[in-house]
Design an enzyme around this catalytic site. Structure first.
Site, PDB file in Angstrom:
ATOM      1  CE  LYS A   1    -107.322  26.873  -0.758  1.00 46.61           C
ATOM      2  NZ  LYS A   1    -106.169  25.987  -0.516  1.00 46.61           N
TER       3      LYS A   1
ATOM      4  CG  ASP B   1    -108.027  21.043  -1.974  1.00 48.86           C
ATOM      5  OD1 ASP B   1    -108.085  20.530  -3.110  1.00 48.86           O
ATOM      6  OD2 ASP B   1    -106.973  21.483  -1.463  1.00 48.86           O
TER       7      ASP B   1
ATOM      8  CE  LYS C   1    -106.076  18.342  -0.381  1.00 44.12           C
ATOM      9  NZ  LYS C   1    -104.675  18.677  -0.125  1.00 44.12           N
TER      10      LYS C   1
ATOM     11  CG  ASP D   1    -108.602  24.205   1.126  1.00 37.23           C
ATOM     12  OD1 ASP D   1    -107.776  24.806   1.824  1.00 37.23           O
ATOM     13  OD2 ASP D   1    -108.380  23.825  -0.040  1.00 37.23           O
TER      14      ASP D   1
ATOM     15  CG  ASP E   1    -103.904  18.993  -3.453  1.00 34.47           C
ATOM     16  OD1 ASP E   1    -104.893  19.688  -3.144  1.00 34.47           O
ATOM     17  OD2 ASP E   1    -103.345  18.203  -2.670  1.00 34.47           O
TER      18      ASP E   1
ATOM     19  CD  GLU F   1    -106.863  23.906  -3.898  1.00 33.03           C
ATOM     20  OE1 GLU F   1    -105.901  23.131  -4.068  1.00 33.03           O
ATOM     21  OE2 GLU F   1    -107.241  24.275  -2.778  1.00 33.03           O
TER      22      GLU F   1
ATOM     23  NE  ARG G   1     -99.812  27.151  -4.844  1.00 33.94           N
ATOM     24  CZ  ARG G   1     -98.714  26.544  -4.415  1.00 33.94           C
ATOM     25  NH1 ARG G   1     -97.570  26.704  -5.054  1.00 33.94           N
ATOM     26  NH2 ARG G   1     -98.750  25.776  -3.346  1.00 33.94           N
TER      27      ARG G   1
HETATM   28  N1  BES Z   1    -105.729  23.016   0.996  1.00 34.63           N
HETATM   29  C1  BES Z   1    -104.439  22.512   0.818  1.00 34.63           C
HETATM   30  C2  BES Z   1    -103.483  22.877   1.954  1.00 34.63           C
HETATM   31  C3  BES Z   1    -103.827  22.351   3.320  1.00 34.63           C
HETATM   32  C4  BES Z   1    -103.307  21.155   3.751  1.00 34.63           C
HETATM   33  C5  BES Z   1    -104.623  23.070   4.166  1.00 34.63           C
HETATM   34  C6  BES Z   1    -103.611  20.677   5.001  1.00 34.63           C
HETATM   35  C7  BES Z   1    -104.922  22.609   5.422  1.00 34.63           C
HETATM   36  C8  BES Z   1    -104.415  21.409   5.840  1.00 34.63           C
HETATM   37  C9  BES Z   1    -103.837  23.019  -0.471  1.00 34.63           C
HETATM   38  O1  BES Z   1    -104.722  23.280  -1.487  1.00 34.63           O
HETATM   39  C10 BES Z   1    -102.906  21.958  -0.957  1.00 34.63           C
HETATM   40  O2  BES Z   1    -103.349  20.885  -1.198  1.00 34.63           O
HETATM   41  N2  BES Z   1    -101.629  22.301  -1.060  1.00 34.63           N
HETATM   42  C11 BES Z   1    -100.654  21.377  -1.486  1.00 34.63           C
HETATM   43  C12 BES Z   1     -99.697  22.123  -2.364  1.00 34.63           C
HETATM   44  C13 BES Z   1     -98.720  21.252  -3.085  1.00 34.63           C
HETATM   45  C14 BES Z   1     -99.435  20.413  -4.100  1.00 34.63           C
HETATM   46  C15 BES Z   1     -97.708  22.139  -3.709  1.00 34.63           C
HETATM   47  C16 BES Z   1     -99.946  20.815  -0.256  1.00 34.63           C
HETATM   48  O3  BES Z   1     -99.731  21.558   0.693  1.00 34.63           O
HETATM   49  O4  BES Z   1     -99.662  19.629  -0.243  1.00 34.63           O
HETATM   50 ZN    ZN Z   2    -106.645  23.813  -0.909  1.00 33.71          ZN
HETATM   51 ZN    ZN Z   3    -105.190  21.582  -2.691  1.00 30.24          ZN
END
Ligand code: BES
Ligand code: ZN
Ligand code: ZN
Length: 506
Positions: A271, A276, A283, A294, A353, A355, A357
């Site tokens: 990824k 992000d 966020k 990210d 968010d 994204e 996947r």
């Molecule tokens: N890049 C983030 C995950 C992340 C969070 C990586 C903190 C490193 C540190 C990912 O894209 C994300 O935002 N995931 C969301 C998914 C949710 C919306 C289902 C998350 O983990 O909150």
């Molecule tokens: Zn992300």
């Molecule tokens: Zn995200």
């Protein structure tokens, strides 16, 4: 800036700062034996500092009298022989490194004698791992500092000289480790780069410029090519950004005359979300700067490819990274959108968010369709839920095959990069089915977020394809210094995957 490491048989008279590694047992030997191994001054200093027991990572800094010829001597504890292994050597050396950096010496000498075998670890191997531990911790990302040297602090530590009677053996052992560390450093550099300089197009060009000269084939799919291929998932993620997405395919063809199934390449997918923001599902502001990390999964794949090329690995490997920037704008994709992925499966977006996947989905389909890999390992800073579950020390790893997991677990133990197996389950596979499209990019409850994310990816894995997913959200970025990992981009994944390949597939 990184330190340079050299090897020789004997101590130079110019050496001013000296490191002497010691085990607990050395200190427990008779004084005459210690005297033979160490200078009289050191023996005297040890008597004056009884709290120094040479436990692993114990450090005693000595300022010897002028007639010794040394300005500083660092005693480094390696711990007890029965507990010792090469990872302990690296950790102890890593802990020593800040003392070396602050010492004001540009050049530092580390001495290991031929007799210093500790348990199964031969002395030249010990020397190699100590050097690698110091180099790993001495990594410093300073290319954005306008002033390189802080004159008040004196010269910077730049050169490490290792003294060992069989210097050629020590050097050969060190070079194997240094090839891995070079890949780790490349991954760290990429993660540490700011998102105004590292965006999909600049990142793709950087990969091409740095990996092509090493003999890696690099192909870049730009947005036009991806549109033609109908890669609707990765393209949607990048829609809100001025910087269009890229997919980069890296091939290392190092296998020498292998047949049948072994002729298929190994596949790695990363990824690469260069920033992000969360997109329209934006966020919170606090700490958002850290979302430049990210792209940590892609950085690991790139660093791994570098290591494989410089060590001329006897294997074919393909790496695919999906690069996109997730921004909110009038052109951005929305919650509620239904995307058609490259696989043809439709995806209902419930949160922009989630994204990563989506980016991975198109990469996973592409690598399987084009290369039919023997297995796929994907790496992604995929979920905050993974961090909640396992914190920063362990990387949650989902594997659909027990044998592949056993290999990964062994590689984890050998490399010191800790993996922990997480469950894949039909229940989660179903949980990400959508009422209006084939699947949705969110689980139905807010619990088990790392597991539903893995299950989402599973929808893009062919039946019977060996696959593992490493959620490196907690391990790709460290907020505090670790023994061999200075804070920020860690380069996590390069070492364990290099170990997986070299022990099982070459
Ligand atoms: N890049 C983030 C995950 C992340 C969070 C990586 C903190 C490193 C540190 C990912 O894209 C994300 O935002 N995931 C969301 C998914 C949710 C919306 C289902 C998350 O983990 O909150
Ligand atoms: Zn992300
Ligand atoms: Zn995200």
């Amino acid at each position: 800036m990184s330190i340079t490491v050299s090897f020789s048989k004997t101590l130079s008279t110019k050496a001013k700062a000296l490191v002497l590694p010691l085990t607990v047992e050395t200190l427990e030997k008779s004084i005459t034996e210690i005297e033979r191994a160490l200078s009289l001054f050191v023996v005297y200093a040890l008597a004056q500092n009884p709290s120094f027991k040479a436990e692993n990572g114990d450090i005693l800094t000595l300022t010897p009298p002028e007639n010794t010829g040394f300005a500083k001597i660092f005693l480094l504890g390696l711990g007890k022989t029965k507990d010792f292994n090469v990872l302990k050597a690296e950790k102890a050396a890593g802990k020593l490194t800040p003392f070396l950096t602050k010492s004001g010496h540009k050049s530092i000498t580390l001495m290991v004698s031929a007799e210093q075998n500790i348990g199964d670890v031969k002395s030249h191997i010990l020397a190699a791992h100590l050097a690698n531990g110091i180099r790993l911790r001495a990594y410093n990302f300073d290319r954005y500092k306008s002033k390189k040297d802080d004159k008040d602090k004196g010269p910077k530590f730049e050169k490490l000289s290792i003294i060992h009677p069989h210097d050629a053996n020590a050097k050969a052992a060190y070079e194997i480790l240094a090839n891995v560390t070079d890949g780790v450093f490349m991954a760290r550099d990429l993660v540490n780069m700011p998102p105004n300089d590292l965006y999909p197009d600049s990142y793709a060009k950087l990969i091409r410029d740095q990996l092509k000269p090493l003999g890696i084939d690099v192909e870049i799919l730009d947005e036009k090519k991806m549109q033609k291929l109908k890669m609707g998932a990765i393209l949607a993620v990048g829609k809100g950004s001025e910087h269009q997405p890229r997919m980069v395919i890296m091939r290392w063809n190092g296998a020498k005359g292998k047949k049948s199934s072994a002729a298929k390449p190994l596949g790695f997918v990363g990824k690469g979300v260069t920033f992000d923001t969360g997109g329209i599902s934006i966020k919170p502001g606090a700490g958002m700067d850290e979302m430049k990390m990210d792209m940590g999964g892609s950085a690991c794949v790139v660093g791994l490819m570098k290591t494989l090329a410089i060590r001329k690995a006897n294997i074919d490997v393909v790496g695919v990274v999906g690069l996109a920037e997730n921004m909110p704008s009038a052109g951005a994709y929305r919650p509620g959108d239904i995307l058609t992925s490259y696989s043809g499966k439709t995806i209902e977006v419930l949160n922009t968010d989630a994204e990563g996947r989506l980016v991975l989905a198109d990469c996973l389909t592409y690598i399987q369709e084009k290369f039919d890999p023997r297995f796929i390992v994907d790496l992604a800073t995929l979920t905050g839920a993974m961090m909640v579950a396992l914190g920063h020390e362990y990387c949650g790893t989902f594997a659909n095959d027990d044998k592949l997991w056993v290999q990964m677990e062994a590689a984890s133990k050998a490399s010191g990069e800790k993996l922990w197996r997480m469950p894949l389950d039909e229940v989660w596979t179903k949980e990400v089915e959508s009422e209006v499209a084939d699947i949705q990019n969110l689980g139905k409850s807010r619990y088990g977020g790392a597991c539903t994310a893995a299950a989402f990816l599973g929808h893009f894995i062919d039946k019977d394809r060996l696959w593992a997913h490493m959620d490196i959200a907690g391990t790709a970025w460290r907020k505090s210094d670790q023994p061999t990992v200075p804070k920020f981009g860690s380069g996590f994944g390069v070492s364990v995957l290099n170990e997986l390949i070299s022990k099982n597939y070459e």
